[in-house]
Design an enzyme around this catalytic site. Structure first.
Site, PDB file in Angstrom:
ATOM      1  N   CYS A 164      -7.436   3.283   2.569  1.00  0.00           N
ATOM      2  CA  CYS A 164      -6.789   2.246   1.782  1.00  0.00           C
ATOM      3  C   CYS A 164      -7.755   1.884   0.654  1.00  0.00           C
ATOM      4  O   CYS A 164      -8.901   1.494   0.919  1.00  0.00           O
ATOM      5  CB  CYS A 164      -6.548   1.036   2.684  1.00  0.00           C
TER       6      CYS A 164
ATOM      7  N   GLU B 131       6.681   0.982   2.707  1.00  0.00           N
ATOM      8  CA  GLU B 131       6.714   0.469   4.094  1.00  0.00           C
ATOM      9  C   GLU B 131       8.151   0.414   4.618  1.00  0.00           C
ATOM     10  O   GLU B 131       8.399   0.626   5.797  1.00  0.00           O
ATOM     11  CB  GLU B 131       6.108  -0.938   4.161  1.00  0.00           C
TER      12      GLU B 131
ATOM     13  N   ASP C  84      -5.176   1.834   7.522  1.00  0.00           N
ATOM     14  CA  ASP C  84      -4.634   1.387   6.228  1.00  0.00           C
ATOM     15  C   ASP C  84      -3.900   0.082   6.483  1.00  0.00           C
ATOM     16  O   ASP C  84      -3.628  -0.281   7.636  1.00  0.00           O
ATOM     17  CB  ASP C  84      -3.666   2.459   5.679  1.00  0.00           C
ATOM     18  N   SER C  85      -3.533  -0.595   5.406  1.00  0.00           N
ATOM     19  CA  SER C  85      -2.721  -1.808   5.556  1.00  0.00           C
ATOM     20  C   SER C  85      -1.360  -1.468   6.156  1.00  0.00           C
ATOM     21  O   SER C  85      -0.655  -2.353   6.624  1.00  0.00           O
ATOM     22  CB  SER C  85      -2.513  -2.469   4.194  1.00  0.00           C
TER      23      SER C  85
ATOM     24  N   HIS D  58      -0.455   4.473  -0.662  1.00  0.00           N
ATOM     25  CA  HIS D  58       1.003   4.520  -0.495  1.00  0.00           C
ATOM     26  C   HIS D  58       1.672   5.348  -1.603  1.00  0.00           C
ATOM     27  O   HIS D  58       2.750   5.900  -1.406  1.00  0.00           O
ATOM     28  CB  HIS D  58       1.606   3.105  -0.529  1.00  0.00           C
TER      29      HIS D  58
ATOM     30  N   CYS E 196      -3.646   3.908  -4.940  1.00  0.00           N
ATOM     31  CA  CYS E 196      -3.251   3.259  -3.687  1.00  0.00           C
ATOM     32  C   CYS E 196      -2.685   4.361  -2.821  1.00  0.00           C
ATOM     33  O   CYS E 196      -1.932   5.219  -3.320  1.00  0.00           O
ATOM     34  CB  CYS E 196      -2.195   2.184  -3.971  1.00  0.00           C
TER      35      CYS E 196
HETATM   36  N1  DGL Z   1      -2.534   1.690   0.838  1.00  0.00           N
HETATM   37  C1  DGL Z   1      -3.200   0.528   0.321  1.00  0.00           C
HETATM   38  C2  DGL Z   1      -4.148   0.938  -0.791  1.00  0.00           C
HETATM   39  O1  DGL Z   1      -4.537   2.099  -0.861  1.00  0.00           O
HETATM   40  C3  DGL Z   1      -2.207  -0.541   0.007  1.00  0.00           C
HETATM   41  C4  DGL Z   1      -2.788  -1.909  -0.013  1.00  0.00           C
HETATM   42  C5  DGL Z   1      -1.784  -3.008   0.181  1.00  0.00           C
HETATM   43  O2  DGL Z   1      -1.367  -3.202   1.328  1.00  0.00           O
HETATM   44  O3  DGL Z   1      -1.456  -3.697  -0.797  1.00  0.00           O
HETATM   45  O4  DGL Z   1      -4.551   0.153  -1.604  1.00  0.00           O
END
Ligand code: DGL
Length: 269
Positions: free
Chosen positions: A80, A158, A17-18, A192, A190
Site C-alpha cells: 500500500c 473495493e 493493504d488497506s 488499487h 496506489c
Molecule cells: N492501496 C492503497 C495505496 O496503495 C490505498 C490506500 C487507501 O486505502 O486509500 O495507497
C-alpha cells in the site's frame, strides 16, 4: 528403512493493504516466487487509508504487523503506497523483520517520458505527506510532474466496480486533465489502481504509458529471500487470506480480482 522426514513448511511472508489493492502486488510476488507461502491481510474494515492521518495509519500498520508476526511471517510487504509513506519508517524502527514498501514509479516514468510531462495518480494521504514529494524532487530533473489525488477510486475497486459508469467518470475526471497538460506517462501511485488499468487506458487513449511497481516489489522480495530448491519433500506453498471487513465480500470481490476462489478468515482488530 525409515522414510526421510518431511520438510517443515517454510515461514510465510506477510502482505497487507488497506483493502484489496495489495492483490495487484501479491500477484507479481506469486508469479515470481510461486514457492512462497503468504498471508494476506486486507484491512477493508478500515479502508480507505487515503483520508486518515499518519498516526491512524501507523496504528493500523502496527496492529496488522503484530498479527503477521504472530503467524510467523519472516518478511512483510506493505502493499500500500499510503501505508508505506505513513508507516514504513516507523515499522522498520520498531521490528526486526525486513519490510518491503511501495515506491510509486516516478523514476521509471521520468525515464520513459517523451513529452517531458508525467502525471502521478495517488490517494490524498499519500500526497499529503512529504515522502512522495521528496521522491518526485529527487527524480524529476527537468520533467514537469503533475500530482493528482483520486478520492473515490479505492472505494470503486473495493466494491468490485472496475468498469462501471461512475468508475469511468472518476477516471476521466482525474486522468484527462493530466493528458491535456501534456503528460504521456501516468504513475499508478496506489495499489488499487492497476485493477483499473483497462478502462483507464481506454479513457486516456493510445500512446499513454501507465506504470505501477508491483513487479519491482516482487524482485525486491525475491532478492531478500534465499532461493528454494524444488524438492518432492517440500510442502506446497499455501496462500492464506484475512479481512478486517466482511470476509464474504472479500471472497466474492477478492476472488474476482485474484482470478481464483479464496477462503477468507475474519481478522478482528
Ligand atoms: N492501496 C492503497 C495505496 O496503495 C490505498 C490506500 C487507501 O486505502 O486509500 O495507497
Amino acid at each position: 528403512m525409515m522414510a526421510a522426514p518431511r520438510m517443515a513448511e517454510p515461514a510465510p511472508i506477510g502482505v497487507f493493504d488497506s483493502g484489496l489493492g495489495g492483490l495487484s502486488v501479491l500477484r507479481e510476488i506469486v508469479a515470481r516466487r510461486p514457492d512462497l507461502s503468504t498471508i494476506y491481510v486486507a484491512d477493508s474494515g478500515h479502508c480507505p487509508y487515503g483520508g486518515k492521518s499518519a498516526d491512524q495509519i501507523i496504528e493500523r500498520a502496527e496492529i496488522i504487523t503484530e498479527f503477521l508476526l504472530g503467524q510467523g511471517a519472516q518478511l512483510i510487504v506493505v502493499a500500500c503506497n499510503t501505508a508505506t509513506i505513513a508507516a514504513v519508517e516507523y515499522l522498520r524502527a520498531h521490528y526486526s523483520v525486513p519490510f518491503v514498501g511501495m515506491e510509486p514509479a516516478v523514476k521509471p516514468a521520468v525515464a520513459a517520458t517523451q513529452s517531458g510531462v508525467i502525471g502521478v495518480l495517488a490517494t490524498g494521504a499519500a500526497l499529503a505527506g512529504d515522502k512522495l514529494h521528496r521522491l518526485i524532487d529527487r527524480h524529476r530533473g527537468t520533467v514537469r510532474v503533475i500530482t493528482q489525488p483520486c478520492p473515490g477510486l479505492v472505494e470503486q475497486v473495493e466494491n468490485g466496480d472496475l468498469d462501471g459508469p461512475e468508475t469511468r467518470r472518476l477516471l476521466a475526471e482525474y486522468a484527462r486533465p493530466l493528458v491535456a497538460a501534456g503528460a504521456d506517462v501516468l504513475v499508478l501511485g496506489c495499489t488499487h489502481y492497476p485493477f483499473l488499468r483497462a478502462p483507464l487506458a481506454e479513457i486516456v487513449g493510445p500512446g499513454i504509458i501507465l506504470l505501477d511497481t508491483g513487479a519491482a516489489v516482487a524482485r525486491r522480495v525475491d532478492s531478500l529471500l534465499p532461493a528454494t530448491l524444488a524438492s518432492a519433500d517440500r510442502p506446497a506453498a499455501v496462500l492464506r487470506w484475512h479481512s478486517s471487513g466482511d470476509p464474504q465480500q472479500m471472497m466474492t470481490i477478492g476472488s474476482r480480482l485474484w482470478g481464483q476462489g479464496m477462503r477468507v478468515q475474519a481478522f478482528i482488530a
